[in-house]
Structure formats: structure tokens, C-alpha cells
Design a protein around this motif. Structure first.
Motif, PDB file in Angstrom:
ATOM      1  N   VAL A 186      -9.561  16.247  -2.276  1.00  9.22           N
ATOM      2  CA  VAL A 186     -10.207  16.027  -0.980  1.00  9.22           C
ATOM      3  C   VAL A 186     -11.154  17.190  -0.677  1.00  9.22           C
ATOM      4  CG1 VAL A 186      -9.838  15.759   1.504  1.00  9.22           C
ATOM      5  CG2 VAL A 186      -8.187  14.787  -0.128  1.00  9.22           C
ATOM      6  N   LYS A 187     -12.393  16.849  -0.328  1.00  5.01           N
ATOM      7  CA  LYS A 187     -13.359  17.858   0.096  1.00  5.01           C
ATOM      8  C   LYS A 187     -13.661  17.771   1.587  1.00  5.01           C
ATOM      9  CE  LYS A 187     -15.844  18.277  -4.314  1.00  5.01           C
ATOM     10  NZ  LYS A 187     -17.172  18.149  -4.980  1.00  5.01           N
ATOM     11  N   ARG A 188     -13.478  16.577   2.152  1.00  9.39           N
ATOM     12  CA  ARG A 188     -13.807  16.354   3.559  1.00  9.39           C
ATOM     13  C   ARG A 188     -12.786  15.387   4.148  1.00  9.39           C
ATOM     14  NH1 ARG A 188     -18.630  17.264   6.403  1.00  9.39           N
ATOM     15  NH2 ARG A 188     -18.897  15.968   8.255  1.00  9.39           N
ATOM     16  N   ILE A 189     -12.383  15.623   5.396  1.00 10.96           N
ATOM     17  CA  ILE A 189     -11.306  14.857   6.029  1.00 10.96           C
ATOM     18  C   ILE A 189     -11.825  14.124   7.260  1.00 10.96           C
ATOM     19  CG2 ILE A 189      -9.031  14.999   7.134  1.00 10.96           C
ATOM     20  CD1 ILE A 189      -8.576  17.592   5.534  1.00 10.96           C
ATOM     21  N   ALA A 190     -11.386  12.882   7.424  1.00 13.91           N
ATOM     22  CA  ALA A 190     -11.690  12.087   8.608  1.00 13.91           C
ATOM     23  C   ALA A 190     -10.438  11.980   9.468  1.00 13.91           C
ATOM     24  CB  ALA A 190     -12.170  10.692   8.216  1.00 13.91           C
ATOM     25  N   VAL A 191     -10.639  11.937  10.792  1.00  9.39           N
ATOM     26  CA  VAL A 191      -9.532  11.794  11.744  1.00  9.39           C
ATOM     27  C   VAL A 191      -9.887  10.676  12.704  1.00  9.39           C
ATOM     28  CG1 VAL A 191      -8.273  12.895  13.631  1.00  9.39           C
ATOM     29  CG2 VAL A 191      -8.826  14.213  11.578  1.00  9.39           C
ATOM     30  N   ALA A 192      -8.934   9.768  12.968  1.00  9.63           N
ATOM     31  CA  ALA A 192      -9.161   8.663  13.898  1.00  9.63           C
ATOM     32  C   ALA A 192      -7.836   8.221  14.490  1.00  9.63           C
ATOM     33  CB  ALA A 192      -9.833   7.486  13.187  1.00  9.63           C
ATOM     34  N   VAL A 193      -7.885   7.658  15.679  1.00 12.04           N
ATOM     35  CA  VAL A 193      -6.651   7.204  16.309  1.00 12.04           C
ATOM     36  C   VAL A 193      -6.118   5.951  15.627  1.00 12.04           C
ATOM     37  CG1 VAL A 193      -7.705   5.736  18.098  1.00 12.04           C
ATOM     38  CG2 VAL A 193      -5.521   6.876  18.550  1.00 12.04           C
ATOM     39  N   ASP A 194      -7.006   5.097  15.115  1.00  6.12           N
ATOM     40  CA  ASP A 194      -6.626   3.877  14.397  1.00  6.12           C
ATOM     41  C   ASP A 194      -7.380   3.794  13.075  1.00  6.12           C
ATOM     42  OD1 ASP A 194      -4.833   2.769  16.248  1.00  6.12           O
ATOM     43  OD2 ASP A 194      -6.468   1.857  17.400  1.00  6.12           O
ATOM     44  N   VAL A 195      -6.808   3.054  12.141  1.00  7.06           N
ATOM     45  CA  VAL A 195      -7.503   2.761  10.887  1.00  7.06           C
ATOM     46  C   VAL A 195      -8.157   1.397  11.018  1.00  7.06           C
ATOM     47  CG1 VAL A 195      -7.318   2.533   8.391  1.00  7.06           C
ATOM     48  CG2 VAL A 195      -5.718   4.007   9.621  1.00  7.06           C
ATOM     49  N   THR A 196      -9.468   1.361  10.917  1.00  7.87           N
ATOM     50  CA  THR A 196     -10.196   0.098  10.910  1.00  7.87           C
ATOM     51  C   THR A 196     -11.107   0.080   9.683  1.00  7.87           C
ATOM     52  OG1 THR A 196     -12.116   0.911  12.151  1.00  7.87           O
ATOM     53  CG2 THR A 196     -10.229   0.097  13.443  1.00  7.87           C
ATOM     54  N   GLU A 197     -11.541  -1.102   9.326  1.00  9.89           N
ATOM     55  CA  GLU A 197     -12.456  -1.216   8.183  1.00  9.89           C
ATOM     56  C   GLU A 197     -13.751  -0.459   8.460  1.00  9.89           C
ATOM     57  OE1 GLU A 197     -14.520  -4.704   5.434  1.00  9.89           O
ATOM     58  OE2 GLU A 197     -12.981  -5.209   6.910  1.00  9.89           O
ATOM     59  N   GLU A 198     -14.226  -0.528   9.691  1.00  5.73           N
ATOM     60  CA  GLU A 198     -15.458   0.165  10.069  1.00  5.73           C
ATOM     61  C   GLU A 198     -15.308   1.675   9.896  1.00  5.73           C
ATOM     62  OE1 GLU A 198     -18.273   0.855  14.040  1.00  5.73           O
ATOM     63  OE2 GLU A 198     -16.525  -0.462  14.121  1.00  5.73           O
ATOM     64  N   ILE A 199     -14.171   2.223  10.314  1.00 11.88           N
ATOM     65  CA  ILE A 199     -13.964   3.666  10.205  1.00 11.88           C
ATOM     66  C   ILE A 199     -13.826   4.080   8.747  1.00 11.88           C
ATOM     67  CG2 ILE A 199     -12.231   5.471  10.623  1.00 11.88           C
ATOM     68  CD1 ILE A 199     -12.016   4.420  13.470  1.00 11.88           C
ATOM     69  N   VAL A 200     -13.179   3.269   7.932  1.00 11.40           N
ATOM     70  CA  VAL A 200     -13.084   3.573   6.496  1.00 11.40           C
ATOM     71  C   VAL A 200     -14.481   3.641   5.884  1.00 11.40           C
ATOM     72  CG1 VAL A 200     -12.348   2.662   4.257  1.00 11.40           C
ATOM     73  CG2 VAL A 200     -10.761   2.643   6.194  1.00 11.40           C
ATOM     74  N   GLU A 201     -15.345   2.695   6.238  1.00  4.41           N
ATOM     75  CA  GLU A 201     -16.708   2.691   5.690  1.00  4.41           C
ATOM     76  C   GLU A 201     -17.507   3.901   6.174  1.00  4.41           C
ATOM     77  OE1 GLU A 201     -17.749   0.793   3.375  1.00  4.41           O
ATOM     78  OE2 GLU A 201     -16.075  -0.626   3.347  1.00  4.41           O
ATOM     79  N   ARG A 202     -17.348   4.245   7.447  1.00  2.00           N
ATOM     80  CA  ARG A 202     -18.061   5.418   7.982  1.00  2.00           C
ATOM     81  C   ARG A 202     -17.553   6.702   7.334  1.00  2.00           C
ATOM     82  NH1 ARG A 202     -16.956   5.007  14.081  1.00  2.00           N
ATOM     83  NH2 ARG A 202     -17.955   7.073  14.106  1.00  2.00           N
ATOM     84  N   ALA A 203     -16.244   6.775   7.107  1.00  3.42           N
ATOM     85  CA  ALA A 203     -15.670   7.942   6.442  1.00  3.42           C
ATOM     86  C   ALA A 203     -16.216   8.067   5.017  1.00  3.42           C
ATOM     87  CB  ALA A 203     -14.150   7.836   6.421  1.00  3.42           C
ATOM     88  N   ALA A 204     -16.347   6.946   4.338  1.00  5.00           N
ATOM     89  CA  ALA A 204     -16.891   6.954   2.974  1.00  5.00           C
ATOM     90  C   ALA A 204     -18.333   7.448   2.977  1.00  5.00           C
ATOM     91  CB  ALA A 204     -16.795   5.556   2.370  1.00  5.00           C
ATOM     92  N   GLU A 205     -19.100   6.996   3.951  1.00  8.27           N
ATOM     93  CA  GLU A 205     -20.501   7.425   4.039  1.00  8.27           C
ATOM     94  C   GLU A 205     -20.624   8.931   4.236  1.00  8.27           C
ATOM     95  OE1 GLU A 205     -22.156   5.211   7.234  1.00  8.27           O
ATOM     96  OE2 GLU A 205     -22.068   3.275   6.183  1.00  8.27           O
TER      97      GLU A 205
END
Length: 261
Positions: free
Chosen positions: A38-57
Motif C-alpha cells: 500500500v502506498k496510499r490509503i482511502a477512508v470512507a464511512v461506507d464502501v460503495t462502488e463509486e468510492i472504490v473507483e475514486r480510490a483507484a483513480e
């Protein structure tokens, strides 16, 4: 700089110990492998498909969420379901999914401590203290710097937590100073709030009969959105994770889709 998922989890669980999670909860690594880098970490209150895609970007390969993607064992992983689609996209992007749920609620820097801090409450203590020294406990109770009418308190709360709506029950003119709160679904804790001497109790979910009983006992109530209430603490989680791991950590807020008609 990069770290393995399991090394990051070891650090994260110092601030949100697994021992703080409810037996029914599903926390820790839910999707991925402990050995992933892991080089970069995402944090969110919920896991959604949209957030997964934004985290990947953004180049994130670890997503720390408050609410688990699934609480109960899955019998299958089908790509035409919400969970299946998110699992598929997470694996395709090589993003590990980790949940910090009730163990983050009970953290000494977690949901309830963060909410109390945002309201600038004084003499803050847990609503129900934990038996383990490394944990905070459930909820929080403290005093406002100045006693104010319930209606003004609602305005202050909405601004402090950056939430879209507030629903209050009680006399809007009643002056309140002692506040009890519990992030998320805390309707069942109203008795503890009443016993604490609080004038008003704030939580995210409240059943009709709990509301009636609490009001009869003289406890004013404020209900806000469950997810928005807890999302306030995500920036506190991100700051702590960034400081511990040395990795770039970014909060991905949920889109607000609620409206009144």
C-alpha cells in the motif's frame, strides 16, 4: 514509501483495538490479502462502488471504511449484487477493504470523542465506560460552554457536524447544557443518557417507542442522519492513520442524496 496491509492493520488496531468490536460485528480485513503493498490509503464511512473507483483513480490500494461491506457471511458472490460488484471492482483494482466499525466507535479518538470535540463539550466522559483501559466506551456526555435553548443547540450541532438535517423532540425553548450523544444507531441507549443527567440526547436512529419513553422521562431528543453523524469522524481517522503510517491518506465523503419533498 509503501507498507504491507498487515503492517498497517497492526498500527491501526492500536487506536481501534479489535477487542472493542461487538461479537456480532465484522471488522478487520474483509477483501484482499495481508501481503498486498500500500502506498496510499482511502477512508470512507461506507464502501460503495463509486468510492472504490475514486480510490483507484487516486492510486489507493487500501480502503478503510467505518461500516463493513457485509455484516453476515455471504453464501455466494454474484456480480449482479451490490456486495458482489464491489468485491469484483476492489479485486480488479487491487484495493484491500478493511472495516473499523464498533471498535472505532469505542476508540479513545473515535466517533463519539470526535463528535463531542466538535461541539466543544467540557468535562467529557463516556456514556458507558469501557472495562479495558485502551478503549473509550460507548457514547459521550459533556457540558456546553454556555447553556442555550434546544432550538439554538440544534443549529449549533448542524453547523458543527456539517449535517444536512436535524430533527428535535422537546420544547425548543428549553435551556440545555448537559449533552449526551452516541454516533450511529443509539436509540437503545436513551436510558443511559437519562441516567447521566443529560438534558438532551443526540443519536442517529431512534424507534418510536424509545422516543416516547425518553420524552416521558424528561429527556429531550435530537435525531440526525446515521451516516452523516459518523462521517464527521472520518477525518480524525484519516489524520491518525496518516500520522502512524506515514502514508498519504484521503477521506472520500459520500454523496448526499436526501431531499425533502
Amino acid at each position: 514509501m509503501e507498507k504491507r496491509v498487515d503492517a498497517i492493520l497492526e498500527e491501526v488496531h492500536r487506536i481501534a483495538p479489535l477487542s472493542g468490536a461487538e461479537p456480532w460485528d465484522n471488522v478487520g480485513l474483509l477483501v484482499g490479502a495481508p501481503s498486498w503493498s500500500v502506498k496510499r490509503i482511502a477512508v470512507a464511512v461506507d464502501v460503495t462502488e463509486e468510492i472504490v473507483e475514486r480510490a483507484a483513480e487516486k492510486g489507493c490500494s487500501l480502503l478503510l471504511s467505518h461500516h463493513p461491506l457485509f455484516l453476515h457471511p455471504l453464501k455466494n458472490v454474484l456480480l449482479d449484487t451490490r456486495e458482489g460488484r464491489i468485491i469484483e471492482r476492489s479485486l480488479a483494482h487491487h484495493i484491500a477493504l478493511v472495516a473499523l466499525h464498533t471498535n472505532w466507535d469505542r476508540s479513545r479518538i473515535g466517533v463519539n470523542v470526535a463528535l463531542a470535540s466538535a461541539l466543544s463539550l467540557r468535562d467529557v466522559r463516556p456514556l458507558l465506560p469501557a472495562t479495558e483501559v485502551e478503549l473509550w466506551g460507548d457514547g459521550a456526555v459533556g457540558f456546553l460552554d454556555v447553556a442555550i435553548p434546544l432550538q439554538d443547540f440544534c443549529v449549533r450541532l448542524r453547523e458543527a457536524w456539517n449535517i444536512s438535517w436535524v430533527q428535535a423532540y422537546g420544547d425548543p425553548r428549553r435551556v440545555v447544557s448537559r449533552v449526551a450523544l452516541l454516533g450511529g444507531s443509539g436509540g437503545g441507549f436513551w436510558r443511559a443518557a437519562s441516567a447521566s443527567g443529560a438534558h438532551v440526547y443526540v443519536t442517529g436512529d431512534l424507534k418510536y417507542h424509545d422516543r416516547s419513553d425518553a420524552l416521558w422521562h424528561g429527556l429531550d431528543l435530537v435525531v440526525v442522519d446515521h451516516g452523516e453523524m459518523e462521517e464527521w469522524s472520518m477525518k480524525h481517522l484519516a489524520m491518525a492513520v496518516r500520522e502512524m503510517t506515514g502514508l498519504e491518506t484521503e477521506v472520500f465523503p459520500l454523496p448526499r442524496r436526501m431531499f425533502s419533498a
